[in-house]
Design an enzyme around this catalytic site. Structure first.
Site, PDB file in Angstrom:
ATOM      1  N   ALA A  67       0.944  -1.120   0.049  1.00  0.00           N
ATOM      2  CA  ALA A  67       0.032   0.031  -0.010  1.00  0.00           C
ATOM      3  C   ALA A  67       0.977   1.044  -0.070  1.00  0.00           C
ATOM      4  CB  ALA A  67      -1.061   0.023   1.293  1.00  0.00           C
ATOM      5  N   GLY A 112       0.492  -4.964   0.775  1.00  0.00           N
ATOM      6  CA  GLY A 112      -0.800  -5.190  -0.235  1.00  0.00           C
ATOM      7  C   GLY A 112      -0.340  -5.913  -1.520  1.00  0.00           C
ATOM      8  N   GLU A 115      -0.739  -9.372  -0.348  1.00  0.00           N
ATOM      9  CA  GLU A 115      -2.130  -9.765  -0.231  1.00  0.00           C
ATOM     10  C   GLU A 115      -2.932  -9.594  -1.696  1.00  0.00           C
ATOM     11  OE1 GLU A 115      -2.051  -6.301   2.501  1.00  0.00           O
ATOM     12  OE2 GLU A 115      -2.846  -7.740   3.925  1.00  0.00           O
ATOM     13  N   GLU A 135       4.395  -5.255   7.295  1.00  0.00           N
ATOM     14  CA  GLU A 135       3.979  -4.201   7.928  1.00  0.00           C
ATOM     15  C   GLU A 135       4.290  -3.815   9.612  1.00  0.00           C
ATOM     16  OE1 GLU A 135       2.453  -6.521   6.205  1.00  0.00           O
ATOM     17  OE2 GLU A 135       1.125  -5.503   4.805  1.00  0.00           O
TER      18      GLU A 135
HETATM   19  N1  COA Z   1       4.615   3.144  -0.752  1.00  0.00           N
HETATM   20  C1  COA Z   1       5.029   4.310  -1.120  1.00  0.00           C
HETATM   21  N2  COA Z   1       6.234   4.397  -2.017  1.00  0.00           N
HETATM   22  C2  COA Z   1       6.838   3.208  -1.886  1.00  0.00           C
HETATM   23  C3  COA Z   1       6.652   2.123  -1.656  1.00  0.00           C
HETATM   24  C4  COA Z   1       5.429   1.864  -0.907  1.00  0.00           C
HETATM   25  N3  COA Z   1       4.990   0.835  -0.143  1.00  0.00           N
HETATM   26  N4  COA Z   1       7.431   1.200  -1.749  1.00  0.00           N
HETATM   27  C5  COA Z   1       8.354   1.941  -2.608  1.00  0.00           C
HETATM   28  N5  COA Z   1       8.058   3.154  -2.745  1.00  0.00           N
HETATM   29  C6  COA Z   1       8.765   4.337  -3.575  1.00  0.00           C
HETATM   30  C7  COA Z   1       9.809   4.816  -2.950  1.00  0.00           C
HETATM   31  O1  COA Z   1       9.650   5.853  -1.727  1.00  0.00           O
HETATM   32  C8  COA Z   1      10.617   5.363  -3.953  1.00  0.00           C
HETATM   33  O2  COA Z   1      10.114   6.515  -4.339  1.00  0.00           O
HETATM   34  P1  COA Z   1      11.093   7.881  -4.479  1.00  0.00           P
HETATM   35  O3  COA Z   1      11.878   7.626  -5.690  1.00  0.00           O
HETATM   36  O4  COA Z   1      10.014   9.014  -4.972  1.00  0.00           O
HETATM   37  O5  COA Z   1      11.831   8.005  -3.260  1.00  0.00           O
HETATM   38  C9  COA Z   1      10.414   4.385  -5.176  1.00  0.00           C
HETATM   39  O6  COA Z   1       9.227   3.908  -4.608  1.00  0.00           O
HETATM   40  C10 COA Z   1      11.442   3.305  -5.517  1.00  0.00           C
HETATM   41  O7  COA Z   1      11.582   2.739  -4.271  1.00  0.00           O
HETATM   42  P2  COA Z   1      13.167   2.489  -3.328  1.00  0.00           P
HETATM   43  O8  COA Z   1      12.891   2.268  -1.942  1.00  0.00           O
HETATM   44  O9  COA Z   1      13.927   3.535  -3.608  1.00  0.00           O
HETATM   45  O10 COA Z   1      13.610   1.100  -4.048  1.00  0.00           O
HETATM   46  P3  COA Z   1      14.702   0.064  -3.332  1.00  0.00           P
HETATM   47  O11 COA Z   1      15.111  -0.792  -4.663  1.00  0.00           O
HETATM   48  O12 COA Z   1      15.831   0.826  -2.817  1.00  0.00           O
HETATM   49  O13 COA Z   1      13.734  -0.641  -2.337  1.00  0.00           O
HETATM   50  C11 COA Z   1      11.843  -1.854  -1.379  1.00  0.00           C
HETATM   51  C12 COA Z   1      12.841  -1.534  -2.758  1.00  0.00           C
HETATM   52  C13 COA Z   1      10.522  -2.539  -1.912  1.00  0.00           C
HETATM   53  C14 COA Z   1      12.898  -2.941  -0.699  1.00  0.00           C
HETATM   54  C15 COA Z   1      11.472  -0.619  -0.823  1.00  0.00           C
HETATM   55  O14 COA Z   1      10.729   0.260  -1.375  1.00  0.00           O
HETATM   56  C16 COA Z   1      10.661  -0.948   0.569  1.00  0.00           C
HETATM   57  O15 COA Z   1      10.984  -1.414   1.473  1.00  0.00           O
HETATM   58  N6  COA Z   1       9.242  -0.424   0.076  1.00  0.00           N
HETATM   59  C17 COA Z   1       8.020  -0.500   1.253  1.00  0.00           C
HETATM   60  C18 COA Z   1       7.754  -1.876   1.325  1.00  0.00           C
HETATM   61  C19 COA Z   1       6.512  -1.984   2.578  1.00  0.00           C
HETATM   62  O16 COA Z   1       6.962  -1.822   3.723  1.00  0.00           O
HETATM   63  N7  COA Z   1       5.563  -2.562   2.154  1.00  0.00           N
HETATM   64  C20 COA Z   1       4.419  -2.394   3.015  1.00  0.00           C
HETATM   65  C21 COA Z   1       3.627  -1.342   3.160  1.00  0.00           C
HETATM   66  S1  COA Z   1       1.927  -1.614   3.943  1.00  0.00           S
END
Ligand code: COA
Length: 260
Positions: A67, A112, A115, A135
């Site tokens: 999400a 999400g 999910e 989460e």
């Molecule tokens: N919500 C909002 N933005 C998200 C996102 C999320 N769940 N997951 C990734 N993004 C965005 C990042 O903020 C970034 O945006 P920006 O370029 O404007 O800063 C872009 O997507 C790229 O992500 P980034 O984190 O730079 O990529 P990465 O390869 O370094 O890491 C992940 C990848 C998936 C490990 C990392 O993005 C992450 O941990 N995301 C959240 C996962 C999460 O907690 N999901 C559950 C949410 S309830």
């Protein structure tokens, strides 16, 4: 044809492909995207030419990375509750779709995203896919059915561990645990989903709907799945598809189902 802001919708040769298209944000599900997923699945349901649906993510990195966390801050407990309810309703509509829905998981399927994949009937992962429910890192729990469906797919032991540690698992482990049906290379992912749907497309749509309703009944509170199966089995006998399927077998020819 409806146009979407964050979804690419393509219906071709009986297969509808719904691509979540926010690759810069790793296809994170903001509110409008999740509503558009609901609308696009509904649209595919009501198109008589569509026999099966594939949900995937745009870009090489992510199916859906969760999400959209940027929309979380400042939400009240009531707003959080409403958000989870809306998401669950949309994901349930996918699970209860009477047309088969496949998730083509092409990278991160987190929160999400995991999910969403779990609400589909069949999951095919590319070998770079990563699954998880992280989460708790955010002071949250899954809200779109993750605590329930993860247990259904991989059992309480491993599900509880993943939910508590926020550990991610790769595609081979997801296959081993029964979270996904197949693992393939990224370039073969959509082809593999197409191949599965081509096989399913030759079956009776009414029988497929009966299978989906009966399987879902296993997990529904207060529903006796065995009774549901009896009811669905009986219903088949009143269909043209049943007459066609059994006649074709006896006449040693391929059945051609009309869905009536
Ligand atoms: N919500 C909002 N933005 C998200 C996102 C999320 N769940 N997951 C990734 N993004 C965005 C990042 O903020 C970034 O945006 P920006 O370029 O404007 O800063 C872009 O997507 C790229 O992500 P980034 O984190 O730079 O990529 P990465 O390869 O370094 O890491 C992940 C990848 C998936 C490990 C990392 O993005 C992450 O941990 N995301 C959240 C996962 C999460 O907690 N999901 C559950 C949410 S309830």
């Amino acid at each position: 044809m409806a146009t979407f802001e964050n979804i690419l919708y393509k219906a071709e040769n009986g297969i509808c492909t719904i691509t979540i298209n926010r690759p810069d944000k790793l296809n994170a599900l903001n509110r409008s995207t999740i509503l558009e997923i609901g609308k696009s699945v509904k649209m595919a349901q009501s198109d008589p030419l569509v026999k099966g649906i594939i949900i995937t993510g745009a870009g090489p990195k992510a199916f859906v990375a969760g999400a959209d966390i940027s929309e979380f801050l400042g939400l009240s407990a009531e707003e959080g509750t409403a958000m989870a309810q809306d998401g669950q309703d949309i994901f349930k509509s996918i699970e209860h779709s009477v047309k088969p829905v496949l998730a083509a998981v092409n990278g991160f399927a987190l929160g999400g995203g995991c999910e969403l994949a779990m609400s589909c009937h069949i999951r095919v992962a590319s070998d770079n896919a990563k699954f998880g429910q992280p989460e708790v890192n955010l002071g949250l729990i899954p809200g779109y059915g993750g605590t329930q469906r993860l247990i259904q797919y991989i059992g309480k032991t491993k599900a509880t561990e993943l939910l508590m540690t926020a550990d991610l698992i790769g595609a081979p482990e997801a296959l081993l645990l029964g979270l996904v049906n197949y693992v393939t290379t990224p370039d073969q992912l959509l082809a593999k989903c197409g191949e599965i749907l081509e096989k399913i497309k030759t079956k009776s749509p009414l029988a497929l709907a009966g299978v989906i309703r009966s399987v879902n009944a296993f997990y529904e509170d207060g529903t006796d799945g065995f009774k549901k199966e009896v009811e669905e089995f009986g219903k088949c006998f009143g269909t043209e598809d049943f007459k066609e399927g059994t006649s074709a077998f006896l006449e040693k020819r391929k059945a051609s189902f009309s869905g009536r």
